[in-house]
Design a protein around this motif. Sequence first.
Motif, short mmCIF file in Angstrom:
data_model
loop_
_atom_site.label_atom_id
_atom_site.label_comp_id
_atom_site.label_asym_id
_atom_site.label_seq_id
_atom_site.Cartn_x
_atom_site.Cartn_y
_atom_site.Cartn_z
N UNK A 1 6.55 -6.05 4.50
CA UNK A 1 7.72 -5.20 4.28
C UNK A 1 7.38 -4.18 3.21
N UNK A 2 8.08 -3.05 3.25
CA UNK A 2 7.91 -2.02 2.23
C UNK A 2 9.26 -1.68 1.62
N UNK A 3 9.39 -1.91 0.31
CA UNK A 3 10.57 -1.50 -0.46
C UNK A 3 10.09 -0.93 -1.79
N UNK A 4 9.25 0.12 -1.70
CA UNK A 4 8.64 0.66 -2.90
C UNK A 4 7.43 -0.15 -3.34
N UNK A 5 7.18 -1.27 -2.71
CA UNK A 5 6.04 -2.14 -2.95
C UNK A 5 5.83 -2.98 -1.70
N UNK A 6 4.65 -3.62 -1.61
CA UNK A 6 4.32 -4.43 -0.45
C UNK A 6 4.84 -5.85 -0.65
N UNK A 7 5.65 -6.32 0.30
CA UNK A 7 6.22 -7.66 0.27
C UNK A 7 5.78 -8.40 1.53
N UNK A 8 5.30 -9.62 1.38
CA UNK A 8 4.95 -10.45 2.53
C UNK A 8 6.01 -11.52 2.73
N UNK A 9 6.57 -11.55 3.92
CA UNK A 9 7.58 -12.57 4.27
C UNK A 9 7.00 -13.49 5.34
N UNK A 10 7.04 -14.80 5.09
CA UNK A 10 6.50 -15.80 6.01
C UNK A 10 7.54 -16.88 6.25
N UNK A 11 7.70 -17.29 7.50
CA UNK A 11 8.67 -18.32 7.88
C UNK A 11 7.93 -19.47 8.55
#
Length: 638
Positions: A153-163
């Motif tokens: 994800x991108x919200x001004x920075x890189x975010x990794x979401x894992x389920x």
Amino acid sequence: MVIEKVKGQPSQDHRRIDFIGGLILVLLTILTGFAVYGMMMQLTESILGKSLETSLQNKVYLFEKQITEGVGSTNLIATRPFLIESLQQIALNPQDEKALKALQRAAKSFLINEVTGIVFTDINGKEVVRAGQFSQNPELNIPLNTAYPSSLLWEGKIIQRTTAEIKDATGRIFGTVSVETVSPLLMQLLNEASVLGASYELAICAPLQQEMQCLPSTLFNKILKRFPRVLNGRALPMDYALKGKSGIIFAKDYRKENVVAAYAPLGKIGIGMVLKVDQAELFQPVTQQLKYVIPLLVFMVMVGILMLRWLVSPLVQRLSKSEQKAREVNASLLDSETRIRGIVDSVDVGIVTVNNEGLIETFNPAAERIFGYAKDEIAEQHITNLLPEWKEGTLNHNSESKDGESGDEASEIEGLRKDGTKFPLEYKASSVLIASQRVFIVSVMDITARKESEKRILFLANHDALTGLPNRTLLQDRIQQTICQALRSRGKSAVLFIDLDNFKTINDSLGHDVGDGLLVAVSERFVSCLRSEDTVARQGGDEFVVVLHSVANVQDAGVAAQKLLDVLKAPCMVKGHELSVGASIGIATFPDDGDDEVELLKKSDIAMYHAKETGRNNYRFFEDEMGQPGEEEWTPMI
């Protein structure tokens, strides 16, 4: 009429010789200039292109490793026995306040390091517990091909979401856990391209049908939600990466600028990466020299033409003019050779020429630096003084190509310096015919630093960055080795799961720097009190795992556990703070409690939590009733 013709002949010859001589001089000057310029461009293209590709490969490895660790962290959370038991109780009674509070405490305990948000849902997808902050409306959502559903994800920075699904031992699903992590390393990889140069850019994109979506870069600070992979009928460098290819290409980028781009896929994750630079910047050192070379060439041509005109006067001076012209041609050739040799001497690649008998003829300064010999010391010596592994016929074998061309791939071989030290190097060999004699041109490059870098990367992949202890990956391998040894010797081994007591209080009150220092001090004490064949690993947070290689009986494991508790009795001095910390230890033995690393880790983890519940700063052996759901409740401390 005859007299006039005879008198006019020298004038015609003079003009003819002037014209032909001037034309030859112009052509020689232009051809020499183009030859030197072409060699400089090819050499620059080869060296800088290789550097660009190597830099991209390092970034691909680090980026893929970070993604894999994010998925692994989520899997570690999803397989915690306590979480499974809590969701089982909530499935039976959704209003079970005790189970909900315990699950909430567990969720908050995971919010350390890079984890920013965590959500647990039940089997129906209904949210049960949430901790931290979750991204609500990301500007970009890129799905990844990983073991568990994951996305960037991108919200001004890189975010990794894992389920990940939460299952019991029978495979029955009781819910899911979704974890969001933020890695400074990923942002650093994205931004550090600008340090290499003004037009350097690292692009990271994912396929979107026949188009692509991309994260912001140093040259384009906005996301690309939908962008074509082919412009004006030509594929962009990223298109090759998204098709699973890797290499270097000279092409136009999305700005329609001519660039040199290295491209590669991120394994099977489904993302492509391109590191590129404008050709104008890449070849700027070469093109800058043109403003000096071109006026010099023009000046040389003008001077040559004037000299021809002045020297070709009477018929008697024609021989003198011809000899002068020969000297000028020889001087021009010598100048060209000097410039070419200057280029060869200035490169960082060692270049050695060898005759057909294997004797060294020339040796450039880079080769002198690599091997430690002066060219006068090594001249006429055999090539095996530098390359001991070089066998008879190797030169012919490695140069079976057209004259002047080297093989497609470089080979690695062991080199020998003047002081007798051996080192790894990369070499290519080609051959040319000079005066009917075959000469072999060998280019060598010292790859010692690259090999050390590869060893360092391998070490970081298997060891904890803070303490230097083996990480989870290497720990599992050590447990498997210990089990195999115990099976061969029909002996026993033990796994000790250690959790530091009250570490979170110290970490929260005095800061992460003090907490990290305490973890390093504790790890050093653990290693000091155990045998060299035993393994101390960091599981994560303030959890450690000890693998006892061989124990005569289960009581020996208890003795080792008591040593670990005793070594923590003395306070630790960290950044001016005198800190005291204890530990709770759970013990599982092979083959009594399990026959693989997963079972031993799980049962030692369960025993550790029972040690905490019985007063902390003690150890407990695993017992079968500990694993029965509903008998006791224990909360993981991280």
